[in-house]
Write an enzyme that holds these catalytic residues in place. Structure first.
Site, PDB file in Angstrom:
ATOM      1  N   GLY A 131       7.025   5.514   7.742  1.00  0.00           N
ATOM      2  CA  GLY A 131       5.760   6.923   7.605  1.00  0.00           C
ATOM      3  C   GLY A 131       5.998   7.684   8.764  1.00  0.00           C
ATOM      4  N   SER A 132       5.201   8.473   8.848  1.00  0.00           N
ATOM      5  CA  SER A 132       5.110   9.454  10.086  1.00  0.00           C
ATOM      6  C   SER A 132       4.975   8.609  11.423  1.00  0.00           C
ATOM      7  CB  SER A 132       4.148  10.541   9.903  1.00  0.00           C
ATOM      8  OG  SER A 132       2.842   9.904   9.956  1.00  0.00           O
ATOM      9  N   LYS A 187       1.038  -1.329   0.041  1.00  0.00           N
ATOM     10  CA  LYS A 187       0.023   0.066   0.015  1.00  0.00           C
ATOM     11  C   LYS A 187       0.913   1.307   0.105  1.00  0.00           C
ATOM     12  CE  LYS A 187      -1.686   2.794   1.744  1.00  0.00           C
ATOM     13  NZ  LYS A 187      -1.481   4.326   1.141  1.00  0.00           N
ATOM     14  N   GLU A 196       9.172   2.024  10.627  1.00  0.00           N
ATOM     15  CA  GLU A 196      10.438   3.176  10.770  1.00  0.00           C
ATOM     16  C   GLU A 196       9.618   4.480  10.839  1.00  0.00           C
ATOM     17  OE1 GLU A 196      13.301   2.648  11.470  1.00  0.00           O
ATOM     18  OE2 GLU A 196      13.099   0.569  11.412  1.00  0.00           O
ATOM     19  N   VAL A 208       1.070   7.874  12.509  1.00  0.00           N
ATOM     20  CA  VAL A 208       0.585   6.863  11.789  1.00  0.00           C
ATOM     21  C   VAL A 208       1.293   5.406  12.203  1.00  0.00           C
ATOM     22  CG1 VAL A 208      -0.035   5.779   9.510  1.00  0.00           C
ATOM     23  CG2 VAL A 208      -0.422   8.175   9.913  1.00  0.00           C
ATOM     24  N   GLY A 209       2.521   5.544  12.266  1.00  0.00           N
ATOM     25  CA  GLY A 209       3.335   4.398  12.643  1.00  0.00           C
ATOM     26  C   GLY A 209       2.760   3.793  13.922  1.00  0.00           C
ATOM     27  N   GLU A 244       9.251  17.055  13.710  1.00  0.00           N
ATOM     28  CA  GLU A 244       9.964  16.669  12.498  1.00  0.00           C
ATOM     29  C   GLU A 244       8.822  17.680  11.455  1.00  0.00           C
ATOM     30  OE1 GLU A 244       8.606  13.378  10.326  1.00  0.00           O
ATOM     31  OE2 GLU A 244      10.780  12.966   9.489  1.00  0.00           O
ATOM     32  N   CYS A 257      13.903  11.243   5.853  1.00  0.00           N
ATOM     33  CA  CYS A 257      14.011  10.813   7.313  1.00  0.00           C
ATOM     34  C   CYS A 257      15.224  11.285   8.114  1.00  0.00           C
ATOM     35  CB  CYS A 257      13.210   9.267   7.800  1.00  0.00           C
ATOM     36  SG  CYS A 257      14.393   8.177   6.948  1.00  0.00           S
TER      37      CYS A 257
HETATM   38  P1  NAD Z   1       2.307   9.184   6.508  1.00  0.00           P
HETATM   39  O1  NAD Z   1       2.623   8.500   7.626  1.00  0.00           O
HETATM   40  O2  NAD Z   1       1.552  10.360   6.013  1.00  0.00           O
HETATM   41  O3  NAD Z   1       1.987   7.893   5.345  1.00  0.00           O
HETATM   42  C1  NAD Z   1       2.725   6.414   5.230  1.00  0.00           C
HETATM   43  C2  NAD Z   1       1.780   5.643   4.919  1.00  0.00           C
HETATM   44  O4  NAD Z   1       0.860   5.379   5.758  1.00  0.00           O
HETATM   45  C3  NAD Z   1       1.089   5.992   3.426  1.00  0.00           C
HETATM   46  O5  NAD Z   1       1.057   4.994   2.607  1.00  0.00           O
HETATM   47  C4  NAD Z   1      -0.270   6.458   4.149  1.00  0.00           C
HETATM   48  O6  NAD Z   1      -1.347   6.269   3.026  1.00  0.00           O
HETATM   49  C5  NAD Z   1      -0.232   5.237   5.018  1.00  0.00           C
HETATM   50  N1  NAD Z   1      -1.354   5.584   5.986  1.00  0.00           N
HETATM   51  C6  NAD Z   1      -2.117   6.886   6.509  1.00  0.00           C
HETATM   52  N2  NAD Z   1      -2.659   6.558   7.467  1.00  0.00           N
HETATM   53  C7  NAD Z   1      -2.941   5.194   7.767  1.00  0.00           C
HETATM   54  C8  NAD Z   1      -3.511   4.240   8.818  1.00  0.00           C
HETATM   55  N3  NAD Z   1      -4.147   5.031   9.843  1.00  0.00           N
HETATM   56  N4  NAD Z   1      -3.176   3.190   8.942  1.00  0.00           N
HETATM   57  C9  NAD Z   1      -2.352   2.702   8.032  1.00  0.00           C
HETATM   58  N5  NAD Z   1      -1.700   3.312   6.909  1.00  0.00           N
HETATM   59  C10 NAD Z   1      -1.862   4.534   7.017  1.00  0.00           C
HETATM   60  O7  NAD Z   1       3.783   9.323   5.967  1.00  0.00           O
HETATM   61  P2  NAD Z   1       4.310  10.303   4.584  1.00  0.00           P
HETATM   62  O8  NAD Z   1       4.099  11.518   4.581  1.00  0.00           O
HETATM   63  O9  NAD Z   1       4.055   9.372   3.207  1.00  0.00           O
HETATM   64  O10 NAD Z   1       5.853  10.107   4.714  1.00  0.00           O
HETATM   65  C11 NAD Z   1       6.730  11.033   5.437  1.00  0.00           C
HETATM   66  C12 NAD Z   1       7.224  10.331   6.619  1.00  0.00           C
HETATM   67  O11 NAD Z   1       7.915   9.302   6.636  1.00  0.00           O
HETATM   68  C13 NAD Z   1       7.926  11.269   7.574  1.00  0.00           C
HETATM   69  O12 NAD Z   1       7.645  11.533   8.583  1.00  0.00           O
HETATM   70  C14 NAD Z   1       9.504  10.605   7.302  1.00  0.00           C
HETATM   71  O13 NAD Z   1      10.357  10.913   8.559  1.00  0.00           O
HETATM   72  C15 NAD Z   1       8.806   9.275   7.399  1.00  0.00           C
HETATM   73  N6  NAD Z   1      10.030   8.360   6.844  1.00  0.00           N
HETATM   74  C16 NAD Z   1      10.530   7.530   7.581  1.00  0.00           C
HETATM   75  C17 NAD Z   1      11.762   6.830   7.350  1.00  0.00           C
HETATM   76  C18 NAD Z   1      12.415   5.849   8.014  1.00  0.00           C
HETATM   77  O14 NAD Z   1      13.038   5.014   7.789  1.00  0.00           O
HETATM   78  N7  NAD Z   1      12.451   6.082   9.385  1.00  0.00           N
HETATM   79  C19 NAD Z   1      12.168   6.659   5.910  1.00  0.00           C
HETATM   80  C20 NAD Z   1      11.238   7.595   5.067  1.00  0.00           C
HETATM   81  C21 NAD Z   1      10.055   8.311   5.715  1.00  0.00           C
END
Ligand code: NAD
Length: 457
Positions: A203-204, A156, A225, A207-208, A354, A259
């Site tokens: 991701g963020s 996804k 992550e 959400v994580g 962040e 990130c």
């Molecule tokens: P995001 O958290 O908005 O979305 C990440 C994913 O989660 C997307 O596919 C989104 O559609 C999905 N999502 C959203 N809500 C959800 C839910 N309730 N349940 C399950 N999935 C859901 O992040 P983003 O804006 O796509 O990416 C940027 C973020 O990612 C930044 O915070 C960045 O630091 C982080 N990031 C971390 C790493 C790492 O390895 N630590 C690497 C790259 C990016």
């Protein structure tokens, strides 16, 4: 509901619009993947190795097209987009060898004869939820190891990276149901986490945490992550010109949307004045129109631009000073100047959250202890860089920093795909990604006892 993505450098350019999968089709994709998993496992190590190798070849053969798509869909500068494609090829090739890795160990039984062994087996369907900022590399560094050890994958991707994910899966050319992309947003992500046998998220932080809670609530393995608030510590003995160049890249490269980007610069003692001057100059040079496109690029969308400019304005209103940048760039697309802020008061969100943009705060520390305490003063400890010529200082910092990655005389951004990768404290949850470590994450270990028929009990 549809999912669409727009070019951040030209918001009138619609890159893709597709139907969102919805929760029901996401569940159906998992069911189909579960059926496909039996034959994917049955083709054996040679079959899976060859399939992953072919995926690498296909991505490599279409490298120019993919790099252009990354530039167009998520606004990454071309040089970095090419680098991401090359890394994607390398990841597929690296994990193409993994099916041949040992899958267990033989142990001496405590009592009697026979064979006592452990064996690692795949879980079934890996549910992968990914962000937009590395739209090929992150899906690949999750999918390739999961597939190598015999899982099938449902991916996804973030809505903003939909076109890249669909093209990646198409080029990978795996059998039906082995690698399925479900376009969508939170609804599909939630449905996938509720159905998969093993979950990997990037991701963020917010959400994580929700993904971790949902997966652990079901008792399925999960790794996450999340966001970073990365620091760079610069000591007075550092090569200030080199440090400034590295920091400028780590702050403004891909508009700070990594990130591992640096968002807090901690200058120790006498390093403050020369570093402030050199870094401000290096960032100002990147605001030049050509460099802005080649090095920095736009931020992902209008909301991100407004969040960043609002934070910079409020920091200045609270007594901060812009040593470089500070405002929106008046051109088509979501561009903001690479920005360095000094004297931002404690408690301002730019020092604790962040913001995911080319903006950093410059802080003072009296000595190394104070600098390490400042760097560690966050739950988002992903990557910290240390700039010094003193090996003792570098070793002390590597020991005492909380970060998942410590980089000496190198930018905080930058990741080797064949070594473990993860944040510390709130920046990462569960086993490490990448390298060989992740192969354990995608498999469950079982213990097998084999005794000769007719053995006494
Ligand atoms: P995001 O958290 O908005 O979305 C990440 C994913 O989660 C997307 O596919 C989104 O559609 C999905 N999502 C959203 N809500 C959800 C839910 N309730 N349940 C399950 N999935 C859901 O992040 P983003 O804006 O796509 O990416 C940027 C973020 O990612 C930044 O915070 C960045 O630091 C982080 N990031 C971390 C790493 C790492 O390895 N630590 C690497 C790259 C990016």
């Amino acid at each position: 509901m549809s999912v669409s993505s727009y070019n951040p450098a030209d918001p009138s350019d619609l890159v893709i619009e597709v139907e969102a999968a919805g929760a029901e089709s996401t569940q159906a994709a998992v069911d189909q993947a579960r059926t496909a998993q039996r034959s994917w496992l049955a083709i054996g190590a040679a079959g899976r190795s060859a399939a992953l190798g072919r995926a690498a070849d296909a991505v490599e053969a279409n490298a120019d097209e993919l790099a252009a798509l990354i530039v167009r869909e998520v606004g990454k500068p071309l040089v970095e987009a090419r680098g991401e494609v090359a890394r994607t090829v390398a990841i597929w090739r690296y994990y193409a060898q993994a099916p041949y890795a040992p899958s267990g160990a033989v142990h001496e039984p405590a009592v009697g004869g026979g064979l006592l062994l452990t064996r690692r087996r795949p879980y079934g369907v890996a549910g992968l939820v990914t962000p937009w900022n590395f739209p090929l590399a992150i899906p690949t560094w999750k999918a390739a190891p999961a597939l190598a050890v015999g899982n099938t994958v449902v991916l996804k991707p973030a809505p903003e990276g939909t076109a890249c994910a669909l093209r990646l899966a198409e080029l990978a050319g795996l059998p039906e149901g082995v690698l399925t992309v479900v376009p969508g947003g939170a609804e599909e992500g939630t449905a996938l986490v509720a159905a998969a046998d093993v979950v990997s998220f990037t991701g963020s932080t917010a959400v994580g945490r929700a993904v971790v809670a949902a997966a652990t609530g079901r008792g399925v393995p999960v790794q996450a992550e999340m966001g970073g608030l990365n620091a760079a510590i610069v000591l007075p003995d550092a090569d200030i010109a080199q440090a400034a160049a590295h920091l400028a890249a780590a702050i403004s490269g891909y508009a700070g949307q990594k990130c591992t980007a640096t968002s807090r610069v901690i200058a120790v003692g006498d390093a403050y004045e020369p570093l402030a001057a050199a870094l401000a100059k290096a960032l100002a040079a990147i605001a030049d129109p050509a460099a802005l496109t080649e090095v920095c690029g736009p931020v992902i969308n209008e909301a991100a631009l407004e969040r960043l400019t609002g934070a910079v304005d409020s920091a200045v209103a609270a007594g901060g000073t812009a040593l470089a940048g500070g405002g929106r760039v008046e051109r088509n697309g979501w561009f903001i100047e690479p920005t360095l802020l000094a004297e931002v008061p404690a408690g301002h969100p730019l020092r604790s959250e962040e913001f995911f943009g080319p903006v950093a705060v410059l802080l003072r520390a009296a000595d190394l202890d104070e600098a390490i305490a400042a760097a560690n003063d966050t739950p988002h400890s992903l990557s910290t860089s240390v700039h010094t010529r003193d090996l003792d200082v570098a070793l002390a910092a590597a020991d005492r920093l909380d970060a998942g990655m410590v980089r000496v005389n190198a930018p905080s951004s930058g990741v080797d795909f064949h070594v473990p990768f993860s944040g510390a404290k709130g920046a990462g949850f569960g086993p490490r990604e990448q390298g060989q470590a992740v192969l354990d994450f995608y498999t469950a270990e079982r213990t097998v006892t084999l005794l000769p028929a007719g053995s006494p009990q």
